[in-house]
Design an enzyme around this catalytic site. Structure first.
Site, PDB file in Angstrom:
ATOM      1  N   LEU A   1      43.951 -29.032 -28.144  1.00  0.00           N
ATOM      2  CA  LEU A   1      45.207 -28.273 -28.137  1.00  0.00           C
ATOM      3  C   LEU A   1      46.370 -29.215 -27.857  1.00  0.00           C
ATOM      4  O   LEU A   1      46.241 -30.159 -27.076  1.00  0.00           O
ATOM      5  CB  LEU A   1      45.131 -27.178 -27.070  1.00  0.00           C
ATOM      6  CG  LEU A   1      44.069 -26.105 -27.385  1.00  0.00           C
ATOM      7  CD1 LEU A   1      43.740 -25.298 -26.141  1.00  0.00           C
ATOM      8  CD2 LEU A   1      44.530 -25.198 -28.518  1.00  0.00           C
TER       9      LEU A   1
ATOM     10  N   HIS B   1      33.443 -26.493 -19.345  1.00  0.00           N
ATOM     11  CA  HIS B   1      32.927 -27.764 -19.883  1.00  0.00           C
ATOM     12  C   HIS B   1      31.535 -28.018 -19.293  1.00  0.00           C
ATOM     13  O   HIS B   1      31.325 -27.820 -18.098  1.00  0.00           O
ATOM     14  CB  HIS B   1      33.880 -28.909 -19.522  1.00  0.00           C
ATOM     15  CG  HIS B   1      33.432 -30.218 -20.090  1.00  0.00           C
ATOM     16  ND1 HIS B   1      33.600 -30.545 -21.420  1.00  0.00           N
ATOM     17  CD2 HIS B   1      32.781 -31.272 -19.523  1.00  0.00           C
ATOM     18  CE1 HIS B   1      33.085 -31.740 -21.650  1.00  0.00           C
ATOM     19  NE2 HIS B   1      32.587 -32.198 -20.514  1.00  0.00           N
TER      20      HIS B   1
HETATM   21  C1  GAR Z   1      29.199 -24.518 -23.994  1.00  0.00           C
HETATM   22  O1  GAR Z   1      28.148 -25.298 -23.485  1.00  0.00           O
HETATM   23  C2  GAR Z   1      30.529 -25.030 -23.510  1.00  0.00           C
HETATM   24  O2  GAR Z   1      30.491 -25.512 -22.191  1.00  0.00           O
HETATM   25  C3  GAR Z   1      30.788 -26.142 -24.488  1.00  0.00           C
HETATM   26  O3  GAR Z   1      30.385 -25.621 -25.730  1.00  0.00           O
HETATM   27  C4  GAR Z   1      29.328 -24.687 -25.511  1.00  0.00           C
HETATM   28  C5  GAR Z   1      29.698 -23.387 -26.196  1.00  0.00           C
HETATM   29  O4  GAR Z   1      28.619 -22.503 -26.165  1.00  0.00           O
HETATM   30  N1  GAR Z   1      32.171 -26.513 -24.494  1.00  0.00           N
HETATM   31  C6  GAR Z   1      32.584 -27.747 -24.692  1.00  0.00           C
HETATM   32  O5  GAR Z   1      31.836 -28.674 -24.903  1.00  0.00           O
HETATM   33  C7  GAR Z   1      34.077 -27.914 -24.666  1.00  0.00           C
HETATM   34  N2  GAR Z   1      34.409 -29.294 -24.477  1.00  0.00           N
HETATM   35  P1  GAR Z   1      28.843 -20.956 -26.451  1.00  0.00           P
HETATM   36  O6  GAR Z   1      29.573 -20.857 -27.777  1.00  0.00           O
HETATM   37  O7  GAR Z   1      27.448 -20.399 -26.549  1.00  0.00           O
HETATM   38  O8  GAR Z   1      29.639 -20.378 -25.315  1.00  0.00           O
END
Ligand code: GAR
Length: 217
Positions: free
Chosen positions: A95, A111
């Protein structure tokens, strides 16, 4: 209880969105989701929102000439829905500082690491490569720099002998699903204050300090 109005931004399967949907379904939970937005058409999380009767919008970033135009569309949709707190839940677009400033202290992210370590992608692979005994997840207010900002809640997860990226990600994800609803609840209850870029939780003792640990079950 209606409570704080949430907008959730996703790019994928939306299991953290589901955790928030499930939390908001509880009568005593102090928030509700007014809108789920995906930048990816057909993202799994959109079906989860629809199944829960939550309005959805698909705003594909590729259809906009600039990041600013893409984000202006997101902000307009969030404002129309009366969103008070924006929750990034696997939203995989960086963003701009302008968007982050527009939503300053009203924009949070989850995260999959114990920030400030393992910012960015592949946090589980790096944790395994380093041989750390614990990793986890973090919910934090968003600042312009990636994966930086006042920490609202964290959960620690053990790294076990024989773990691979998939087993570790699964264990961390289960913690994410507890951590995100906890963080949103604390904010919705008006108990979270940002003091000098650190979060202070009013009246928080014991587990209420926004710490989830592996011994807690
Ligand atoms: C989650 O593990 C979240 O922490 C990560 O993506 C995944 C989404 O899973 N986010 C990041 O890496 C952001 N930097 P989901 O779509 O099942 O919630």
């Amino acid at each position: 209880m209606a409570g704080l109005t949430l907008g959730v931004l996703i790019s994928g399967r939306g299991s953290n969105l589901q955790a928030l949907i499930d939390a908001c379904a509880r009568a005593d939970y102090p928030a509700r989701i007014a809108l789920a937005i995906s930048n990816v058409a057909g993202a799994g999380g959109l079906a989860r929102a629809e199944a829960a009767g939550i309005p959805t919008a698909t705003i594909p970033h590729r259809e906009f000439e600039t990041r600013e135009a893409f984000e202006a569309e997101i902000t307009a949709a969030l404002r129309r829905a009366g969103v008070e707190l924006v929750c990034l839940a696997g939203f995989m677009r960086l963003l701009t500082p302008g968007f982050v400033e527009d939503w300053r202290d009203r924009l949070i992210n989850i995260h999959p690491s114990l920030l400030p370590v393992y910012k960015g992608l592949d946090s589980h692979a790096r944790a395994l490569a380093d041989g750390v005994r614990f990793t986890g997840c973090t919910v934090h207010f968003v600042r312009p720099e990636m994966d930086v900002g006042p920490i609202v809640a964290q959960a620690a997860v053990p790294v076990l002998e024989g773990d691979d990226e998939e087993t570790l990600a699964t264990r961390v994800l289960a913690a994410e699903h507890r951590c995100y609803p906890l963080a949103v609840r604390l904010i919705a209850e008006g108990r979270v204050r940002i003091v000098g870029e650190r979060v202070s939780v009013d009246g928080a003792e014991g587990p209420e300090r926004a710490v989830l640990n592996p011994l807690e079950g």
